[in-house]
Design an enzyme around this catalytic site. Structure first.
Site: not given
Ligand code: PAF
Length: 284
Positions: A37, A149, A153, A185-186, A30
């Protein structure tokens, strides 16, 4: 590196490569990319001839009162990071392209999506599996890469790929952490300086669980209560502290050990207004 907005253009570009026998690795994201990432992208780069990174803040996986609008976005920086990492294509579709008027099809994985995050975000995983299935159909990758993480999911996507015979290798890469243990994490961008200082307690609570299990504690209620004590000092709210079997995500009451003996210790807590999730696998 090309930044592609159109579904058909990406299909054509990757299709041409596949016809020449080139393998395709897909890293769905995202955006607002960080080292976590990049670890996925590097692995995809190592293993494939062509690497595509999708950047799409997927409205379908956000609940009505969640942070879809606020979710951080920075295409320019993401593109620079991708270029440096050797990405061939960024797929950056518009919401209207992914979900045009009349869109009506959703992919739902049952069983694995009812507890942990699924209990607090009831429509979340259906949104995730729907968009990931679409991305898989568009890119037709040989392999796709996700982070540990988001443990639930990862398990749900693996199940979907297997159940729907997608023929895509799903690779799950270890969580990348800041020096003080906070999982990248974003959403960490939301934390105030005080909250940022408090946030590594989430990982410390997981380490505490690991230490308790390793030193022979078998009662998960007791372990969770020790974690809760630690987390309560910094967390505004605890959504869940769970110790589950990583195969079926069912809660474990008494730790048995045994041949496989793997446990997933997972938490979701609110530090101020920011919801953080993290987990570790422990061999009992
Ligand atoms: O993990 C994420 O960033 C998202 O859930 C994903 C897999 C890209 C689907 O939107």
């Amino acid at each position: 590196m090309k930044i592609i907005r159109s579904i058909s253009t990406l299909k054509n570009e990757l299709g041409r490569g596949k016809k020449k026998g080139r393998s395709v690795g897909l890293v769905p994201t995202m955006g607002y990319l960080h080292e976590g990432h990049l670890s996925l992208i590097r692995r995809a780069r190592k293993e494939n001839d062509l690497v595509a990174v999708s950047i799409f803040v997927n409205p379908a996986q956000f609940g009505p009162n969640e942070d879809y609008k606020e979710y951080p976005r920075d295409l320019r920086n993401d593109a620079a990071l991708c270029k440096r990492a050797g990405v061939d294509f960024i797929f950056y579709p518009a919401v209207k392209a992914m979900y045009p008027n009349g869109y009506s099809t959703y992919v739902k994985v049952e069983g694995l999506t009812g507890n942990l995050c699924g209990k607090f975000r009831p429509s979340h995983f259906c949104g995730v599996t729907t968009v990931v299935a679409k991305l898989f159909n568009i890119a037709k990758p040989d392999a796709a890469y996700f982070g540990q993480k988001d443990a639930q999911q990862a398990i749900v996507i693996k199940r979907m790929a297997e159940d729907l015979d997608m023929g895509i290798t799903i690779n799950i890469m270890p969580t990348v952490r800041e020096k003080d243990g906070l999982a990248m994490s974003s959403r960490n961008a939301y934390l105030s300086p005080d909250e940022r200082r408090a946030a590594p307690t989430v990982y410390r609570a997981l380490q505490l669980a690991r230490d308790l299990i390793k030193s022979g504690n078998r009662d998960t209620a007791k372990i969770k209560s020790e974690m809760k004590k630690m987390l309560s000092v910094v967390a505004a709210k605890i959504d869940y502290i769970s110790i589950v079997n990583p195969e079926d995500l069912k809660e474990v009451k008494k730790i048995k050990g045994g041949a496989k003996g793997k446990l997933l210790v997972a938490v979701a807590v609110w530090i101020g207004e920011t919801r953080l999730i993290d987990n570790i696998e422990v061999k009992a």
